[in-house]
Design a protein around this motif. Structure first.
Motif, PDB file in Angstrom:
ATOM      1  N   ASN A 227       0.822  -1.210   0.000  1.00  0.00           N
ATOM      2  CA  ASN A 227       0.000   0.000   0.000  1.00  0.00           C
ATOM      3  C   ASN A 227       0.858   1.264   0.000  1.00  0.00           C
ATOM      4  N   LEU A 228       1.948   1.230   0.754  1.00  0.00           N
ATOM      5  CA  LEU A 228       2.803   2.408   0.839  1.00  0.00           C
ATOM      6  C   LEU A 228       3.507   2.673  -0.487  1.00  0.00           C
ATOM      7  N   VAL A 229       4.072   1.627  -1.098  1.00  0.00           N
ATOM      8  CA  VAL A 229       4.869   1.803  -2.309  1.00  0.00           C
ATOM      9  C   VAL A 229       3.992   2.103  -3.524  1.00  0.00           C
ATOM     10  N   THR A 230       2.921   1.325  -3.706  1.00  0.00           N
ATOM     11  CA  THR A 230       2.120   1.468  -4.926  1.00  0.00           C
ATOM     12  C   THR A 230       1.002   2.486  -4.785  1.00  0.00           C
ATOM     13  N   ASP A 231       0.489   2.681  -3.560  1.00  0.00           N
ATOM     14  CA  ASP A 231      -0.615   3.629  -3.367  1.00  0.00           C
ATOM     15  C   ASP A 231      -0.126   4.995  -2.912  1.00  0.00           C
ATOM     16  N   GLY A 232       1.180   5.155  -2.829  1.00  0.00           N
ATOM     17  CA  GLY A 232       1.729   6.423  -2.360  1.00  0.00           C
ATOM     18  C   GLY A 232       1.985   7.371  -3.503  1.00  0.00           C
ATOM     19  N   LEU A 233       3.276   7.484  -3.900  1.00  0.00           N
ATOM     20  CA  LEU A 233       3.630   8.456  -4.929  1.00  0.00           C
ATOM     21  C   LEU A 233       2.918   8.243  -6.267  1.00  0.00           C
ATOM     22  N   PRO A 234       2.814   7.001  -6.794  1.00  0.00           N
ATOM     23  CA  PRO A 234       2.108   6.838  -8.080  1.00  0.00           C
ATOM     24  C   PRO A 234       0.659   7.304  -8.020  1.00  0.00           C
ATOM     25  N   ALA A 235      -0.015   6.982  -6.920  1.00  0.00           N
ATOM     26  CA  ALA A 235      -1.414   7.376  -6.800  1.00  0.00           C
ATOM     27  C   ALA A 235      -1.551   8.896  -6.749  1.00  0.00           C
ATOM     28  N   LEU A 236      -0.653   9.542  -5.991  1.00  0.00           N
ATOM     29  CA  LEU A 236      -0.701  11.004  -5.920  1.00  0.00           C
ATOM     30  C   LEU A 236      -0.408  11.627  -7.283  1.00  0.00           C
ATOM     31  N   ALA A 237       0.513  11.026  -8.025  1.00  0.00           N
ATOM     32  CA  ALA A 237       0.866  11.560  -9.342  1.00  0.00           C
ATOM     33  C   ALA A 237      -0.307  11.465 -10.310  1.00  0.00           C
ATOM     34  N   LEU A 238      -1.218  10.510 -10.096  1.00  0.00           N
ATOM     35  CA  LEU A 238      -2.404  10.418 -10.951  1.00  0.00           C
ATOM     36  C   LEU A 238      -3.252  11.682 -10.878  1.00  0.00           C
ATOM     37  N   GLY A 239      -3.188  12.370  -9.742  1.00  0.00           N
ATOM     38  CA  GLY A 239      -3.977  13.584  -9.582  1.00  0.00           C
ATOM     39  C   GLY A 239      -3.587  14.683 -10.548  1.00  0.00           C
ATOM     40  N   SER A 240      -2.380  14.601 -11.122  1.00  0.00           N
ATOM     41  CA  SER A 240      -1.922  15.620 -12.070  1.00  0.00           C
ATOM     42  C   SER A 240      -1.932  15.107 -13.501  1.00  0.00           C
ATOM     43  N   ASP A 241      -2.600  13.977 -13.764  1.00  0.00           N
ATOM     44  CA  ASP A 241      -2.654  13.438 -15.117  1.00  0.00           C
ATOM     45  C   ASP A 241      -3.309  14.429 -16.075  1.00  0.00           C
ATOM     46  N   PRO A 242      -2.781  14.572 -17.292  1.00  0.00           N
ATOM     47  CA  PRO A 242      -3.425  15.464 -18.270  1.00  0.00           C
ATOM     48  C   PRO A 242      -4.727  14.859 -18.775  1.00  0.00           C
ATOM     49  N   LYS A 243      -5.465  15.634 -19.553  1.00  0.00           N
ATOM     50  CA  LYS A 243      -6.777  15.182 -20.022  1.00  0.00           C
ATOM     51  C   LYS A 243      -6.641  14.040 -21.023  1.00  0.00           C
ATOM     52  N   GLY A 244      -7.653  13.176 -21.027  1.00  0.00           N
ATOM     53  CA  GLY A 244      -7.740  12.144 -22.046  1.00  0.00           C
ATOM     54  C   GLY A 244      -8.133  12.759 -23.382  1.00  0.00           C
ATOM     55  N   GLU A 245      -7.758  12.111 -24.450  1.00  0.00           N
ATOM     56  CA  GLU A 245      -7.998  12.682 -25.774  1.00  0.00           C
ATOM     57  C   GLU A 245      -9.484  12.755 -26.121  1.00  0.00           C
ATOM     58  N   ASP A 246     -10.321  11.972 -25.438  1.00  0.00           N
ATOM     59  CA  ASP A 246     -11.743  11.945 -25.763  1.00  0.00           C
ATOM     60  C   ASP A 246     -12.603  12.640 -24.708  1.00  0.00           C
ATOM     61  N   VAL A 247     -11.985  13.452 -23.846  1.00  0.00           N
ATOM     62  CA  VAL A 247     -12.707  13.951 -22.673  1.00  0.00           C
ATOM     63  C   VAL A 247     -13.926  14.796 -23.039  1.00  0.00           C
ATOM     64  N   MET A 248     -13.870  15.539 -24.149  1.00  0.00           N
ATOM     65  CA  MET A 248     -15.018  16.351 -24.547  1.00  0.00           C
ATOM     66  C   MET A 248     -15.799  15.731 -25.706  1.00  0.00           C
ATOM     67  N   ASP A 249     -15.512  14.477 -25.993  1.00  0.00           N
ATOM     68  CA  ASP A 249     -16.295  13.755 -26.996  1.00  0.00           C
ATOM     69  C   ASP A 249     -17.338  12.859 -26.347  1.00  0.00           C
ATOM     70  N   ARG A 250     -17.262  12.738 -25.020  1.00  0.00           N
ATOM     71  CA  ARG A 250     -18.219  11.890 -24.302  1.00  0.00           C
ATOM     72  C   ARG A 250     -19.421  12.696 -23.836  1.00  0.00           C
ATOM     73  N   SER A 251     -20.507  11.986 -23.608  1.00  0.00           N
ATOM     74  CA  SER A 251     -21.653  12.616 -22.963  1.00  0.00           C
ATOM     75  C   SER A 251     -21.375  12.734 -21.469  1.00  0.00           C
ATOM     76  N   PRO A 252     -22.052  13.658 -20.779  1.00  0.00           N
ATOM     77  CA  PRO A 252     -21.862  13.755 -19.323  1.00  0.00           C
ATOM     78  C   PRO A 252     -22.224  12.439 -18.655  1.00  0.00           C
ATOM     79  N   ARG A 253     -21.540  12.122 -17.588  1.00  0.00           N
ATOM     80  CA  ARG A 253     -21.850  10.876 -16.902  1.00  0.00           C
ATOM     81  C   ARG A 253     -23.211  10.970 -16.227  1.00  0.00           C
ATOM     82  N   ASP A 254     -23.849   9.825 -16.101  1.00  0.00           N
ATOM     83  CA  ASP A 254     -25.167   9.756 -15.494  1.00  0.00           C
ATOM     84  C   ASP A 254     -25.088  10.240 -14.053  1.00  0.00           C
TER      85      ASP A 254
END
Length: 857
Positions: free
Chosen positions: A695-722
Motif C-alpha cells: 500500500n505504501l509503495v504502490t498507493d503512495g507516490l504513483p497514486a498522488l501523481a495520478l492527480g496531475s494526469d493530463p486530459k484524455g484525448e476523448d474527454v469532450m467527446d463523451r456525454s456527461p456521466r449519469d
C-alpha cells in the motif's frame, strides 16, 4: 398594503400608507420604526464556525478512515495511524476554510444598502441614515443615489434606474408615475423603485412601500437563509464508497481471523493479518489524492480566469449536462455597441469599412455619427450606455471627440425626457436631434439623400418605418438622427427638421462564445439562456450563437404549475423576462428531470438560483458580492467560453479520481482475495508488514501523481456521466473485479508452482508473490490510464514516481531492510518467473479494459 402598489395610482398608495407628499411627522416615524423595525437586511439562518468545522467530518469515508487509524494503533502500526490522522485533519481544515467563506453571502446583502437617504419629514427635506427609513416615508432621488428601500413613484423627471443587479436588465430603465398591470414582472414595473438599485439619470420622488426584509432584496436574503448547501456528485459518491468499504471491512475482519486460527496460525499473527487486511482494504490515500486533484484543478482554472470557491465544485462541473447562462456580459460583451446605420436608404455595417468608394454615403454616415456624438451628455468613461455607444462609434470611425466638441460648442439644449422621447442640442445656428424614430420622424418634413435634402413623403416615411422594424427584428435598439439649420434657440427644434438616418445598437455576442457553445453541446451539454431581457433581444442573440429559438417568458412561467413547467423546460432554449423566483423554478424543474445544472448569474436576483444549483457560477467583473459569495465558481472574465474550459477541466479531474479508485480497489481486491483464498489452504502468503508495504509503495507516490494526469484525448467527446452513476458504477465493478481476479488467479498459480507441495509458505515463494504483486499494480496503473485514453508518457511526475517505487521495493530485497519484511534476494531465474507473470497478466488486464471501454461507449 391590500393591493400591489405598482398597479395602483400613486394617490391611492399614499392613502393606503396614511402618508402625504410632505412626508411623515417625527412622532409618526418613531411609531412606525417601533412597528416595522430597521430598514436592514437581517442576517439569519447561518451556521456558526464550530458548526461548519464539525460538518467537515460528516462523511462516511472520513469515519472509516478514523476507524482505520484506531485499528492501526491497536495493531502497532503507529506510522500508518499518524498518516491517516494527518489526512483527516488536513481535509477538515481545508473544507472549513472554504465553507466559512460561503457563509458570508447574507452579509454582502447588507452592503447593498444605501448609507444615507434624502427624505421629506415634517415638511422639510433632510438627509438621514437609510436604516431609519419606514413605510410611508417620502424619498427624494437624484442621479447617483442608491435607492434606500422599495417605493412607488410620485414624481419623476427623466428618471432612469440601473436595475441590473436585481432584474438582469442590460440597460437602465426609464421610470414613470403611471401604474402598470398587476401581473407585470418586476423588470417592467416602471412605477416602482427597488432597494439597492442605482439612479443613473434624472430625479424622482417616491413613497416607501416596503423596508428591510420585506423588500425585493430582503425576500432574496430570506430565501438564501433557508437554502441548504447541496452536495456535489463527488461528495455523494465518496460517501457511498465509504459505506461500501466500511461494510466490507467489518465482514473481512469477521472472516479472516477465524479461518487463520482454524488452520493453526498463531493467534497474534492471525489478528494482525485480519487488521492489516482491513486497513489494506481502505483507500486511506483517497482524500489526499482527491484533494490534490481538485487543488491542481483550482490552480489551473484560476490561470484560465475561473476562480473556484469550493473544491468539490471543480469535479462537479464534469457532471454538468445543462448550463443555464445569463446573456448580458456572459454571452455578450456587456456593452452597447452601434453595429448598424441606415443612411441614403442603404444599410451600413459598422464592423465593415463603410467608406468603400461612396464618398456621399460616407459623408452622410459621418454626419449621423457627428449628431450622435454632439447631441450627447455622456463621456466614453461614464454616462448612459446608449449615449456611450454613440460616442464610441464616432471615436472608432475617426472623430476626435474633444476637438469635435470644441469646434461645435453647445449653446442650448432640450433635455431628454421619458414623455418627450428625444433630446436636442444647439450649436451656434445648427440644431441636432436624436431620439425614438417614431417621434423624431414626426418632427421632420425633409430627409437628407445623396442629392441633398428632399421632401419627406409618405413613401419615404414608410421606408423608415420598415427599416426600424427590420432593425428591431434583429434585436437592435434604434435611434433616429435629424438636424435643422438657422436655428435661434432650443424652441426651434420642435419642428422643421431634416431626417438624416438611423443608428442600430446592440450588446453584441462575444466572438469566442459561439464556438464554446458548439463545443459544450458536442459534449452532450444543453445550453439554455435565462435572462431578464425581453424575449426579442434574447431570442436574436440566442439565434446568433446557435443556442436555439424556443422561448418562454416569465409571465408564461407564472401561469404554469410545477408539473407543466417540468414538461416544457427541456424543450425551451430561451427564458426571458425572468425574476428570481422564475430562475429557481426553472432550476428545480431541470433537476427534477434528473439533470445536473450549472447556473450563471451576476445580480442579487441570481443568488437563490446560484446557491440551489448543482454548480453556481457568478461573474467576477459585473457580479455583485452577493452573487459571488452564493456561488461555487466565479468567472474572472465574465466569459461563457471559460465555462466550457472549466467543464473540460472538471471531466479531467473526475477521470483522474476514477483512475485512482480503479487502480487502488483493483489492487486491494487482489490483496484481500489472494490472502483469503490462500488462508483456506492454510498458507499465510502475505504477512501484515508486506501488505502495508504494498500500500505504501504502490498507493503512495504513483497514486498522488495520478492527480496531475493530463486530459484524455476523448474527454469532450463523451456525454456527461449519469447523475445516478457513481464512481463505483457497473464499469468500475467490472474493472476492479476483473483485474483483481486476474491478479489473484495468476499469483495463486505462482504460489502453488513455487511451493511444490510444501506445507508452509517458503521465504522464496513469499518474496516472489510479494514482488510480483508490486509490479502488477504498476502495470495495471498504465492499463487503467490507457482505458481513459491518457497518453502513456504524458505525465512526468507519474513516470518518476513509478521509478522511485521500484527502487524502494528493490531496497527491501537487496539491503538489510529485508530482515524486517521476511524477504530474500531474487536471482535471474526468479525474475524470469516474474516476467512470465507479467506477460500472462497483461493480456488479461487489457481484455478487461477493452470490455469496460465497450460498456462505456
Amino acid at each position: 398594503m391590500a393591493d400591489p402598489p405598482h398597479e395602483q395610482p400613486w394617490s391611492r398608495v399614499l392613502e393606503d400608507l396614511e402618508s402625504n407628499p410632505n412626508g411623515l411627522t417625527s412622532d409618526e416615524v418613531r411609531r412606525r420604526r417601533g412597528e416595522y423595525g430597521a430598514n436592514d437586511i437581517i442576517e439569519g439562518g447561518g451556521r456558526t464556525p464550530v458548526d461548519i468545522f464539525i460538518a467537515q467530518f460528516d462523511s462516511v469515508l472520513i469515519w472509516v478512515l478514523i476507524v482505520a487509524a484506531v485499528l492501526s494503533v491497536w495493531a502497532g502500526h503507529t506510522v500508518d495511524a499518524v498518516l491517516i490522522s494527518i489526512i483527516v485533519v488536513a481535509n477538515g481544515i481545508f473544507g472549513f476554510v472554504q465553507d466559512y467563506r460561503a457563509e458570508q453571502s447574507l452579509e454582502s446583502l447588507r452592503e447593498l444598502a444605501a448609507p444615507t437617504a434624502t427624505v421629506r419629514r415634517d415638511g422639510e427635506v433632510v438627509e438621514i441614515d437609510a436604516q431609519e427609513i419606514v413605510p410611508g416615508d417620502i424619498v427624494v432621488l437624484r442621479g447617483g443615489d442608491v435607492v434606500p428601500a422599495d417605493g412607488r413613484l410620485l414624481e419623476e423627471t427623466d428618471l432612469q434606474v440601473d436595475e441590473a443587479a436585481l432584474t438582469g436588465e442590460s440597460v437602465p430603465v426609464s421610470k414613470s408615475t403611471a401604474p402598470v398591470e398587476s401581473e407585470t414582472p418586476i423588470a417592467e414595473r416602471t412605477s416602482m423603485v427597488y432597494k439597492g438599485t442605482n439612479v443613473t439619470r434624472g430625479k424622482g420622488v417616491a413613497v416607501i412601500t416596503e423596508t428591510g426584509m420585506e423588500t425585493a432584496v430582503g425576500a432574496i436574503a430570506r430565501e438564501l437563509a433557508m437554502t441548504e448547501e447541496t452536495q456535489t456528485p463527488l461528495q455523494t459518491e465518496l460517501d457511498q464508497l465509504g459505506r461500501m468499504l466500511g461494510g466490507g471491512v467489518l465482514v473481512l475482519s469477521a472472516l479472516v481471523a477465524p479461518l487463520l486460527l482454524l488452520r493453526g496460525t498463531d493467534p497474534v499473527q492471525a489478528s494482525l493479518t485480519a487488521v492489516s487486511l482491513a486497513v489494506a482494504a481502505i483507500p486511506e490515500g483517497l482524500p489526499a489524492v482527491v484533494t490534490l486533484a481538485l487543488a491542481l484543478g483550482v490552480r489551473r482554472m484560476s490561470d484560465e480566469s475561473a476562480l473556484v470557491r469550493r473544491l468539490p465544485a471543480v469535479e462537479a462541473l464534469g457532471a454538468v449536462d445543462v448550463v443555464c447562462t445569463d446573456k448580458t456580459g456572459t454571452l455578450t460583451k456587456g456593452q452597447m455597441t452601434v453595429s448598424r446605420l441606415w443612411v441614403n436608404d442603404v444599410v451600413l455595417d459598422l464592423d465593415l469599412d463603410g467608406k468603400t468608394g461612396d464618398t456621399q454615403r460616407a459623408d452622410r454616415k459621418d454626419l449621423l455619427l457627428q449628431i450622435g456624438a454632439l447631441c450627447n451628455d455622456a463621456t466614453l468613461e461614464s454616462g448612459d450606455p446608449t449615449e456611450q455607444a454613440l460616442l464610441e462609434a464616432a471615436d472608432r470611425h475617426g472623430f476626435d471627440l474633444e476637438d469635435l466638441r470644441d469646434e461645435y460648442p453647445r449653446t442650448g439644449e432640450v433635455p431628454f425626457s421619458s414623455d418627450r422621447k428625444w433630446m436636442g442640442t444647439v450649436h451656434d445656428d445648427v440644431g441636432y436631434v436624436k431620439g425614438a424614430p417614431e417621434v423624431v420622424v414626426d418632427h421632420c418634413d425633409r430627409i437628407l439623400t445623396a442629392d441633398g435634402p428632399v421632401a419627406l413623403t409618405d413613401a419615404r416615411r414608410d421606408r423608415i418605418e420598415t427599416t426600424v422594424r427590420e432593425f428591431g427584428d434583429d434585436a437592435l435598439r434604434v435611434l433616429a438622427m435629424a438636424y435643422r439649420e438657422e436655428v435661434t434657440g432650443p424652441d426651434d427644434l420642435a419642428d422643421g427638421l431634416t431626417f438624416v438616418g438611423l443608428a442600430g445598437m446592440i450588446d453584441p455576442p462575444r466572438e469566442e462564445v459561439a464556438d464554446a457553445i458548439a463545443a459544450t453541446e458536442h459534449a452532450g451539454i444543453d445550453v439554455k439562456m435565462v435572462t431578464g431581457d425581453n424575449v426579442r433581444t434574447a431570442g436574436a442573440i440566442a439565434s446568433r450563437l446557435g443556442i436555439g429559438s424556443e422561448g418562454l417568458t416569465g409571465r408564461e412561467i407564472e401561469r404554469m404549475d410545477d408539473e407543466g413547467l417540468r414538461e416544457r423546460v427541456e424543450a425551451v432554449d430561451v427564458f426571458a423576462r425572468t425574476s428570481p423566483e422564475h430562475k429557481v423554478r426553472i432550476l428545480q424543474a431541470l433537476q427534477d428531470r434528473g439533470h445536473n445544472v450549472a447556473m450563471t448569474g451576476d445580480g442579487v436576483n441570481d443568488a437563490p438560483a446560484l446557491k440551489n444549483a448543482d454548480i453556481g457560477v457568478a461573474m467576477g467583473i459585473r457580479g455583485t458580492d452577493v452573487a459571488r459569495q452564493a456561488s461555487d465558481m466565479v468567472l474572472l472574465d465574465d466569459n461563457y467560453a471559460t465555462i466550457e474550459r472549466a467543464i473540460e477541466r472538471g471531466r479531467t479531474i473526475f477521470d483522474n479520481i476514477w483512475k485512482f479508485v480503479a487502480y487502488l480497489l483493483s489492487a486491494n481486491i487482489g490483496e484481500v482475495a489472494l490472502v483469503f483464498i490462500a488462508s483456506l489452504y492454510g498458507y499465510l502468503i502475505l504477512p501484515a508488514v508486506q501488505l502495508l508495504w504494498i500500500n505504501l509503495v504502490t498507493d503512495g507516490l504513483p497514486a498522488l501523481a495520478l492527480g496531475s494526469d493530463p486530459k484524455g484525448e476523448d474527454v469532450m467527446d463523451r456525454s456527461p456521466r449519469d447523475r445516478e452513476q457513481g464512481i463505483i458504477g457497473r464499469a468500475m465493478l467490472v474493472m476492479i473485479g476483473g483485474m483483481g481476479a486476474v491478479t489473484t488467479i495468476v499469483l495463486l498459480a505462482l504460489m502453488f508452482y513455487t511451493l511444490e507441495g510444501e506445507p508452509a509458505v517458503t521465504p522464496r515463494t513469499m518474496t516472489l508473490v510479494f514482488t510480483s504483486f508490486v509490479f502488477l499494480e504498476l502495470v495495471g496503473l498504465y492499463v487503467i490510464r490507457w482505458l481513459r485514453e491518457t497518453p502513456i508518457l504524458s505525465n512526468g511526475w507519474l513516470t518518476a514516481s513509478v521509478a522511485v517505487s521500484i527502487l524502494l521495493h528493490l531496497s527491501v530485497l537487496y539491503t538489510p531492510l529485508s530482515q524486517y519484511f521476511g524477504t530474500v534476494p531474487l536471482d535471474v531465474a526468479d525474475w524470469g518467473l516474474i516476467a512470465v507473470v507479467l506477460a500472462v497478466c497483461l493480456p488479461g488486464y487489457l481484455g478487461v479494459a477493452v470490455l469496460v471501454r465497450r460498456m462505456q461507449d
